[in-house]
Design an enzyme around this catalytic site. Structure first.
Site, PDB file in Angstrom:
ATOM      1  N   ARG A  90       0.834  -1.203   0.000  1.00 31.53           N
ATOM      2  CA  ARG A  90       0.000   0.000   0.000  1.00 31.53           C
ATOM      3  C   ARG A  90       0.874   1.261   0.000  1.00 31.53           C
ATOM      4  O   ARG A  90       0.575   2.220  -0.719  1.00 31.53           O
ATOM      5  CB  ARG A  90      -0.920   0.009   1.220  1.00 31.53           C
ATOM      6  CG  ARG A  90      -1.762   1.267   1.314  1.00 31.53           C
ATOM      7  CD  ARG A  90      -2.699   1.242   2.492  1.00 31.53           C
ATOM      8  NE  ARG A  90      -3.523   2.448   2.507  1.00 31.53           N
ATOM      9  CZ  ARG A  90      -4.569   2.634   3.312  1.00 31.53           C
ATOM     10  NH1 ARG A  90      -4.922   1.696   4.158  1.00 31.53           N
ATOM     11  NH2 ARG A  90      -5.254   3.749   3.250  1.00 31.53           N
ATOM     12  N   CYS A 164     -19.158  -2.687   0.658  1.00 32.80           N
ATOM     13  CA  CYS A 164     -18.348  -1.530   1.018  1.00 32.80           C
ATOM     14  C   CYS A 164     -19.059  -0.798   2.138  1.00 32.80           C
ATOM     15  O   CYS A 164     -20.285  -0.873   2.255  1.00 32.80           O
ATOM     16  CB  CYS A 164     -18.170  -0.615  -0.196  1.00 32.80           C
ATOM     17  SG  CYS A 164     -17.154   0.855   0.105  1.00 32.80           S
ATOM     18  N   HIS A 194     -16.581   2.939  -4.921  1.00 31.99           N
ATOM     19  CA  HIS A 194     -15.718   4.099  -4.737  1.00 31.99           C
ATOM     20  C   HIS A 194     -15.915   5.151  -5.831  1.00 31.99           C
ATOM     21  O   HIS A 194     -15.044   5.989  -6.057  1.00 31.99           O
ATOM     22  CB  HIS A 194     -14.244   3.689  -4.642  1.00 31.99           C
ATOM     23  CG  HIS A 194     -13.927   2.962  -3.371  1.00 31.99           C
ATOM     24  ND1 HIS A 194     -12.664   2.592  -3.003  1.00 31.99           N
ATOM     25  CD2 HIS A 194     -14.738   2.536  -2.350  1.00 31.99           C
ATOM     26  CE1 HIS A 194     -12.685   1.976  -1.828  1.00 31.99           C
ATOM     27  NE2 HIS A 194     -13.947   1.928  -1.420  1.00 31.99           N
ATOM     28  N   TYR A 244     -14.437   9.562  -2.333  1.00 34.97           N
ATOM     29  CA  TYR A 244     -13.483   9.170  -3.367  1.00 34.97           C
ATOM     30  C   TYR A 244     -13.594  10.052  -4.609  1.00 34.97           C
ATOM     31  O   TYR A 244     -12.668  10.097  -5.425  1.00 34.97           O
ATOM     32  CB  TYR A 244     -13.681   7.698  -3.750  1.00 34.97           C
ATOM     33  CG  TYR A 244     -13.212   6.747  -2.688  1.00 34.97           C
ATOM     34  CD1 TYR A 244     -11.888   6.331  -2.636  1.00 34.97           C
ATOM     35  CD2 TYR A 244     -14.074   6.282  -1.703  1.00 34.97           C
ATOM     36  CE1 TYR A 244     -11.439   5.467  -1.646  1.00 34.97           C
ATOM     37  CE2 TYR A 244     -13.646   5.423  -0.709  1.00 34.97           C
ATOM     38  CZ  TYR A 244     -12.326   5.020  -0.684  1.00 34.97           C
ATOM     39  OH  TYR A 244     -11.881   4.176   0.302  1.00 34.97           O
TER      40      TYR A 244
END
Length: 434
Positions: A90, A164, A194, A244
Site C-alpha cells: 500500500r 463496502c 468508490h 473518493y
C-alpha cells in the site's frame, strides 16, 4: 451456522467480531473461523475476539487457523478481507504514481490497478478452494478494489456479493444530523464501488420523502468538510458524492497535498502497530476506540445484515437502505451485476446500488435516469475496469498500459508508459507473468 473470515488476522477483525456479538439474534453464528497465514497477528486478534464474545455472552465458538481448506470447510458464508502485499505494498501504491503527477491512492487510479493485479488471482484461487469444499457457500467480498474483485468472482461463476462501508457510513451520519434512527433512511445510492453519489435521501423507504435538499441546506458545511470538498460543489450538484470523488473533482490539488504530507499507508501502519499491542492485552475485551480511525466504520453491521439476508434471515432495517421489504429481503447497498440497472452499461458490469438481498442473491432496485455528468464518468471507469480485469487475469505489459491509458485520471500515453514501468517494478513479486 458457520462463517469463515479469510484475512482474519486483520486489525479490522475486532470491528467485525463486535458486530457478530451484538447482533447475534440477527445472525446466530455457532462457529466463526478466522483464517490467516500470519500466525502472530492471528493469535492476537483471535484472543481478543474470544474475549469480546465472552464479555457479550455470545456462545459461539471462535477458531483460528492458517489452513484455508480446513477453515472454509462447511462454512455457510466466507468473508474475504485481504491485503495482498500488506501495508508495504500500500505504501508503494501511494508513492510511485506521484512521480508521474498522478494521485497515489490504494483503490483509485494507478495504485488501484496495482492492487487489482495483486489481488484478483489470489481471491480467485481462494474462491475455487471454497467451491471445492462447499459449493453452496456465499462469498462476501470486502477486499478492494471491491468492484473489480467482485466482477472477477461473478464471471468465474461464484456465489458472490461485494460489500463496502461507504453507504452505511453516510447513512449513519445523515441520520445523526437529522435526529432520526438510521433504519428510517433509504439512500438513493448509485454508481460503481468508490465512485458513487447519493442522489436522494428518503425517509421511510424507497418511495419516501426526499430530505436531501434539507440535509444540504442545514448541514452542507459539515457534509462538505467530511468529504473534503467545497460546499459550493455540493450546492451546484445537488447530490452528495462519495469522498473518493475528491480524487476526480480536485485531482491536481490532491496530488500536491499528497506530495507534502505523510502517506495514509504510513499512518495506518502506525495505527496497526498500536492496535496489535492493544489486542495483546489480556484485559482488553472490547474493540478499542482507536479502531474507528483505522477505517471500516460500520462494516460489521453491514456485513451482518448482508450475511443474514443471504442466509435466509432479515436485517431488521439496519443496513444502509432502510427497513426490510415486508419482512422479506432487506434493501442493502451492494456490489453486484448490473443486469440492466444502469442501461448505458453492459449487463455484466458490477455496479454499487440498492438491492433486495435474499438467499438467491442480490436484485438491484430500479434507478431513475442519471444526468450525463454521472453517466459519463461511470461509463469511463467501467471501461477501465474491463481492461483492469483483463490485465489481472491474463497479465502482460500491454494490458497494464491499456488499462492505465483508459483511466480518466491518467489518459496520456507518456504518463501511462511511466506508470506501467513503475507498477511492474514495484509489484514483480506478485505478478506471475512479470
Amino acid at each position: 451456522m458457520k462463517l469463515a473470515v479469510v484475512g482474519g488476522g486483520s486489525t479490522y477483525t475486532p470491528e467485525l467480531i463486535d458486530g457478530f456479538a451484538r447482533l447475534r439474534a440477527t445472525l446466530p453464528v455457532t462457529e466463526l473461523v478466522l483464517v490467516d497465514p500470519a500466525a502472530d497477528r492471528l493469535g492476537l486478534v483471535g484472543g481478543l475476539a474470544r474475549r469480546i464474545f465472552a464479555k457479550q455472552g455470545h456462545e459461539g465458538r471462535i477458531v483460528t487457523t492458517s489452513d484455508l481448506d480446513a477453515g472454509v470447510e462447511g462454512a455457510d458464508a466466507v468473508l474475504l478481507q485481504l491485503r495482498v502485499g500488506g501495508q508495504a505494498a500500500r505504501q508503494r501504491d501511494e508513492t510511485w504514481p506521484l512521480e508521474c503527477g498522478c494521485v497515489g491512492q490504494e483503490t483509485t487510479g494507478a495504485g488501484g490497478l496495482a492492487k487489482a493485479l495483486r489481488t484478483v488471482p489470489v481471491v480467485l484461487d481462494i474462491a475455487e478452494r471454497v467451491r471445492r469444499t462447499n459449493p453452496n457457500a456465499w462469498i462476501i467480498d470486502f477486499t478492494n478494489p471491491v468492484g473489480i474483485v467482485t466482477r472477477a468472482l461473478l464471471r468465474a461463476g461464484h456465489k458472490a456479493v461485494g460489500l463496502c462501508n461507504v453507504a452505511i457510513g453516510l447513512q449513519r451520519k445523515f441520520a445523526a444530523r437529522l435526529g432520526v434512527d438510521p433504519s428510517a433512511l433509504h439512500l438513493d445510492h448509485v454508481g460503481l464501488n468508490h465512485l458513487t453519489w447519493e442522489t436522494g435521501v428518503r425517509l421511510g423507504g424507497p418511495g419516501g420523502e426526499n430530505v436531501l435538499p434539507r440535509l444540504l441546506a442545514e448541514h452542507g458545511d459539515a457534509i462538505a468538510d467530511d468529504l473534503r470538498l467545497p460546499r459550493s460543489v455540493l450546492d451546484r450538484l445537488g447530490v452528495v458524492p462519495s469522498y473518493y470523488l475528491r480524487y476526480f473533482y480536485s485531482h491536481d490539488a490532491v496530488v500536491e497535498e499528497l506530495r507534502t504530507k505523510p502517506s495514509r499507508a504510513a499512518e495506518v501502519a502506525e495505527m496497526e502497530r498500536r492496535l496489535l499491542e492493544m489486542y495483546g492485552d489480556p484485559a482488553l475485551d472490547e474493540k478499542p476506540e482507536l479502531l474507528a480511525k483505522r477505517g471500516g466504520a460500520f462494516y460489521s453491521e453491514a456485513a451482518v445484515d448482508l450475511a443474514a439476508a443471504l442466509l435466509g434471515g432479515t436485517s431488521g432495517g439496519r443496513a444502509a437502505g432502510g427497513g426490510a421489504a415486508g419482512g422479506g429481503s432487506p434493501y442493502q447497498v451492494v456490489n453486484t451485476y448490473n443486469n440492466g440497472t444502469l442501461p448505458f452499461l453492459p449487463d455484466d458490469a458490477v455496479v454499487e446500488v440498492q438491492a433486495a438481498v435474499g438467499p438467491k442473491g442480490a436484485v438491484p432496485l430500479p434507478v431513475p435516469a442519471l444526468d450525463p455528468l454521472y453517466t459519463g464518468l461511470i461509463a469511463h471507469i467501467t471501461a477501465y475496469e474491463d481492461l483492469a480485469l483483463d490485465a489481472a487475469l491474463r497479465g502482460g505489459r500491454d494490458r497494464v498500459f491499456k488499462a492505465l491509458l483508459a483511466h480518466p485520471l491518467i489518459g496520456q500515453t507518456e504518463r501511462a508508459d511511466g506508470l506501467t514501468d513503475r507498477l511492474i517494478a514495484h509489484n514483480r513479486e506478485h505478478l506471475a507473468w512479470a
